[in-house]
Design a protein around this motif. Structure first.
Motif, PDB file in Angstrom:
ATOM      1  N   LYS A  78       0.971  -1.385  -0.056  1.00  0.00           N
ATOM      2  CA  LYS A  78       0.055   0.425  -0.331  1.00  0.00           C
ATOM      3  C   LYS A  78       1.238   1.616   0.536  1.00  0.00           C
ATOM      4  O   LYS A  78       2.274   1.214   0.190  1.00  0.00           O
ATOM      5  CB  LYS A  78      -1.039   0.051   1.437  1.00  0.00           C
ATOM      6  CG  LYS A  78       0.142   0.403   2.688  1.00  0.00           C
ATOM      7  CD  LYS A  78      -1.524   0.034   3.660  1.00  0.00           C
ATOM      8  CE  LYS A  78      -2.168   1.643   3.590  1.00  0.00           C
ATOM      9  NZ  LYS A  78      -1.321   3.497   4.141  1.00  0.00           N
ATOM     10  N   HIS A  81      -2.440   6.923   1.259  1.00  0.00           N
ATOM     11  CA  HIS A  81      -3.887   7.539   0.463  1.00  0.00           C
ATOM     12  C   HIS A  81      -3.900   9.067   0.129  1.00  0.00           C
ATOM     13  O   HIS A  81      -4.324   9.284  -1.429  1.00  0.00           O
ATOM     14  CB  HIS A  81      -4.946   7.306   1.410  1.00  0.00           C
ATOM     15  CG  HIS A  81      -5.884   7.344   1.063  1.00  0.00           C
ATOM     16  ND1 HIS A  81      -6.583   7.004  -0.492  1.00  0.00           N
ATOM     17  CD2 HIS A  81      -6.984   8.231   0.948  1.00  0.00           C
ATOM     18  CE1 HIS A  81      -8.311   7.579  -0.829  1.00  0.00           C
ATOM     19  NE2 HIS A  81      -8.207   8.530   0.162  1.00  0.00           N
ATOM     20  N   ASP A  84      -1.005  10.178  -2.663  1.00  0.00           N
ATOM     21  CA  ASP A  84      -1.484   8.513  -3.411  1.00  0.00           C
ATOM     22  C   ASP A  84      -1.987   9.763  -4.682  1.00  0.00           C
ATOM     23  O   ASP A  84      -2.536   9.862  -5.373  1.00  0.00           O
ATOM     24  CB  ASP A  84      -2.537   7.303  -3.633  1.00  0.00           C
ATOM     25  CG  ASP A  84      -0.870   6.471  -2.454  1.00  0.00           C
ATOM     26  OD1 ASP A  84       0.264   7.045  -2.690  1.00  0.00           O
ATOM     27  OD2 ASP A  84      -1.185   5.550  -2.690  1.00  0.00           O
ATOM     28  N   HIS A  85      -2.828  10.540  -3.676  1.00  0.00           N
ATOM     29  CA  HIS A  85      -4.438  11.017  -4.887  1.00  0.00           C
ATOM     30  C   HIS A  85      -3.567  12.864  -4.794  1.00  0.00           C
ATOM     31  O   HIS A  85      -3.835  12.748  -6.067  1.00  0.00           O
ATOM     32  CB  HIS A  85      -5.525  11.317  -3.469  1.00  0.00           C
ATOM     33  CG  HIS A  85      -6.567  11.895  -4.108  1.00  0.00           C
ATOM     34  ND1 HIS A  85      -7.258  11.569  -4.475  1.00  0.00           N
ATOM     35  CD2 HIS A  85      -6.950  13.377  -3.708  1.00  0.00           C
ATOM     36  CE1 HIS A  85      -8.769  12.841  -4.918  1.00  0.00           C
ATOM     37  NE2 HIS A  85      -7.994  13.872  -4.678  1.00  0.00           N
ATOM     38  N   THR A  90       1.061   5.637  -6.871  1.00  0.00           N
ATOM     39  CA  THR A  90       1.195   4.814  -5.356  1.00  0.00           C
ATOM     40  C   THR A  90       2.303   4.361  -4.755  1.00  0.00           C
ATOM     41  O   THR A  90       3.487   4.539  -5.352  1.00  0.00           O
ATOM     42  CB  THR A  90       1.084   3.273  -5.739  1.00  0.00           C
ATOM     43  OG1 THR A  90      -0.940   3.789  -6.411  1.00  0.00           O
ATOM     44  CG2 THR A  90       0.416   2.217  -4.432  1.00  0.00           C
ATOM     45  N   ASN A 123      -4.143  -4.821   2.707  1.00  0.00           N
ATOM     46  CA  ASN A 123      -4.215  -4.154   2.201  1.00  0.00           C
ATOM     47  C   ASN A 123      -5.044  -2.939   1.381  1.00  0.00           C
ATOM     48  O   ASN A 123      -6.322  -2.784   2.461  1.00  0.00           O
ATOM     49  CB  ASN A 123      -4.241  -4.966   0.207  1.00  0.00           C
ATOM     50  CG  ASN A 123      -3.462  -6.242   0.613  1.00  0.00           C
ATOM     51  OD1 ASN A 123      -2.282  -5.830   0.978  1.00  0.00           O
ATOM     52  ND2 ASN A 123      -3.822  -7.062  -0.286  1.00  0.00           N
ATOM     53  N   PRO A 124      -4.954  -1.440   0.484  1.00  0.00           N
ATOM     54  CA  PRO A 124      -5.551  -0.464   0.689  1.00  0.00           C
ATOM     55  C   PRO A 124      -7.658  -0.910  -0.244  1.00  0.00           C
ATOM     56  O   PRO A 124      -7.773  -0.600   0.354  1.00  0.00           O
ATOM     57  CB  PRO A 124      -4.899  -0.324  -1.219  1.00  0.00           C
ATOM     58  CG  PRO A 124      -3.778  -0.469  -1.650  1.00  0.00           C
ATOM     59  CD  PRO A 124      -3.738  -1.899  -0.349  1.00  0.00           C
ATOM     60  N   ASP A 125      -7.214  -2.022  -0.270  1.00  0.00           N
ATOM     61  CA  ASP A 125      -9.098  -2.498  -0.628  1.00  0.00           C
ATOM     62  C   ASP A 125      -9.204  -3.486  -0.050  1.00  0.00           C
ATOM     63  O   ASP A 125     -10.268  -4.023  -0.065  1.00  0.00           O
ATOM     64  CB  ASP A 125      -9.215  -3.101  -2.219  1.00  0.00           C
ATOM     65  CG  ASP A 125      -8.378  -4.767  -2.153  1.00  0.00           C
ATOM     66  OD1 ASP A 125      -8.027  -5.307  -0.962  1.00  0.00           O
ATOM     67  OD2 ASP A 125      -8.245  -4.963  -3.325  1.00  0.00           O
ATOM     68  N   GLY A 126      -8.607  -3.439   1.555  1.00  0.00           N
ATOM     69  CA  GLY A 126      -9.567  -4.433   2.120  1.00  0.00           C
ATOM     70  C   GLY A 126      -8.729  -6.425   2.384  1.00  0.00           C
ATOM     71  O   GLY A 126      -9.405  -6.642   3.395  1.00  0.00           O
ATOM     72  N   SER A 127      -8.587  -6.552   1.457  1.00  0.00           N
ATOM     73  CA  SER A 127      -8.144  -7.554   1.156  1.00  0.00           C
ATOM     74  C   SER A 127      -6.975  -8.242   1.713  1.00  0.00           C
ATOM     75  O   SER A 127      -5.861  -6.804   2.698  1.00  0.00           O
ATOM     76  CB  SER A 127      -7.807  -8.335   0.112  1.00  0.00           C
ATOM     77  OG  SER A 127      -7.131  -7.596  -0.490  1.00  0.00           O
ATOM     78  N   HIS A 129      -2.968 -10.049   2.348  1.00  0.00           N
ATOM     79  CA  HIS A 129      -1.519 -10.819   1.783  1.00  0.00           C
ATOM     80  C   HIS A 129      -0.864 -11.684   3.240  1.00  0.00           C
ATOM     81  O   HIS A 129      -1.088 -11.830   3.941  1.00  0.00           O
ATOM     82  CB  HIS A 129      -1.189  -9.540   1.487  1.00  0.00           C
ATOM     83  CG  HIS A 129      -0.771  -8.590   2.315  1.00  0.00           C
ATOM     84  ND1 HIS A 129      -0.571  -7.429   2.515  1.00  0.00           N
ATOM     85  CD2 HIS A 129       0.511  -8.828   3.784  1.00  0.00           C
ATOM     86  CE1 HIS A 129      -0.092  -7.052   4.101  1.00  0.00           C
ATOM     87  NE2 HIS A 129       1.150  -7.502   3.999  1.00  0.00           N
TER      88      HIS A 129
END
Length: 406
Positions: A78, A81, A84-85, A90, A123-127, A129
């Motif tokens: 990650k 945020h 990155d924006h 990233t 991870n950024p999407d909540g998944s 690793h």
């Protein structure tokens, strides 16, 4: 244009022929998270990027330039945020490699200081690793850097022990399903596999105690950054090897009595040390008595007891006389009006009338007075790391204990 390209090529070849462990006039690049970015030092009103260990070490080693691309909250999976924006790319390790491609191309040294966020954040999407994915990512990112610059010197940095609820998070499982210990082991495995030297601050007796972190969690105090910088300097100057790597790991025996007086405990200690030596293991004795004839008594002890030649003996007062000394050299100590002085005639221990002890820290400040028992225990908690094998005297024999139990 062709002439300029040839000149650049010749300069590049000359630059990379220089000794790898000499940073003089070299370009150093750092990739990492908030620990090496120095984010939390803001709380100490310090210009943080100018005070972190990488910056200080590059100064001590006469580097030409240090570029610190570390960012808070980042890891291999990650970015940050808000950044990155704002920037449109990233700030993960992989993203930073791609963005700073040109800086890597002209770098001589790249420090990699990730790990903490791979353990404690999904991870950024909540998944999530896995540990295997941590290894794959690190291996791929090392290869990416080497494809950009075949000659660059990589250094893997193991810089922190996380704390949670005022306790080491060593065995604490993060959201991704692996412990801090397992995460650190994964990084070590990949660095070894990829032939990347490892700067492990535990080899310098740093990062083991909560009071070395400004937030009692992850980020070092300014004083510890200074000590890590001195240690990193030693590591580089000795061919990217720590004292532990140069002289070997030691099995630590905590000896609570006077080492210079015969006793059943001492006889048992020497027996255990000889046993370990037969197995090819190096021993270290940690003890706590202040002795005014230390050198003479130590020489006498070693000559009369036929102890292994590689035995290391570390006395608490000798250690505090020069905590960043990396050899077996001893200090000539002197006691004057309740203060203990080292060989440089600098006071470093103060004894109060109530038989309490204060220690001068790296910034020349005196600690609060504590009892001798507290003094001994505090030193052990700083000196001993969680990768050490430790033996203590219990039930009339020496037995191994977990460092966390000390």
């Amino acid at each position: 244009m062709e002439v300029k390209s040839k000149v650049k090529k010749i300069l590049g070849q000359w630059r990379h022929k220089k000794v790898q462990n000499d940073w003089t006039n070299k370009n150093v690049v750092v990739f990492g998270d908030s620990i090496v970015a120095g984010q939390e030092l803001v709380r100490e009103k310090t210009p943080y990027r100018d005070a972190v260990y990488a910056k200080l070490a590059s100064y001590y080693l006469n580097a030409h330039k240090l570029e610190n691309f570390a960012e808070t909250g980042t890891g291999q999976f990650k970015g940050q945020h808000h950044l990155d924006h704002l920037t449109g790319w990233t700030h993960s390790f992989e993203g930073s490699i791609q963005h700073y491609h040109q800086e890597i191309k002209w770098a001589d040294v790249v420090l990699i200081a990730y790990g903490n966020n791979d353990w404690k954040q999904p991870n950024p999407d909540g998944s999530l690793h896995t540990l295997d994915e941590v290894k794959v990512k690190l291996r791929e990112n090392i290869q990416r850097i080497r494809l950009i610059n075949h000659h660059v010197q990589l250094v893997g940095v193991l810089e922190t022990l996380a704390f949670r609820k005022h306790k080491p998070a060593w065995h604490l499982e993060g959201p991704n399903g692996f412990t801090y210990q397992e995460m650190l082991s994964a990084f070590i495995d990949v660095y070894h596999e990829c032939d990347v030297p490892i700067f492990d601050i535990r080899d310098y007796h740093l990062g083991n105690h909560m009071d070395e972190y400004v937030d009692d969690r992850d980020h070092f105090t300014l004083s510890i950054h200074k000590q890590i910088a001195k240690s990193l300097t030693d590591f580089v100057r000795h061919g990217y090897q720590s004292p532990t790597q140069r002289f070997g790991e030691t099995i630590k025996f905590i000896f609570p009595d006077n080492l210079f007086e015969d006793s059943k405990m001492r006889q048992s200690l020497f027996g255990e040390i000889r046993k370990q030596s037969l197995q090819g293991k190096r021993a270290e004795i940690l003890w706590f008595v202040l002795d005014k004839n230390y050198q003479a008594n130590l020489d006498d002890l070693l000559s009369k007891n036929k102890l292994p030649t590689d035995l290391k003996i570390t006395n608490i007062y000798q250690y505090y006389a020069a905590p960043l000394r990396y050899t077996s050299e001893l200090d000539e100590l002197s006691l004057k009006e309740g203060e203990l002085f080292n060989s440089n005639n600098v006071p470093f221990i103060r004894f109060s009338k109530e038989n309490q002890i204060s220690v001068k820290d790296f910034d020349d400040n005196w600690s609060d007075a504590i009892t001798s028992e507290q003094f001994n225990k505090l030193w052990l908690k700083h000196y001993i790391s969680l990768k050490d094998q430790v033996y203590i005297w219990h039930n009339d024999q020496f037995g191994q204990v977990e460092p966390l139990e000390i």
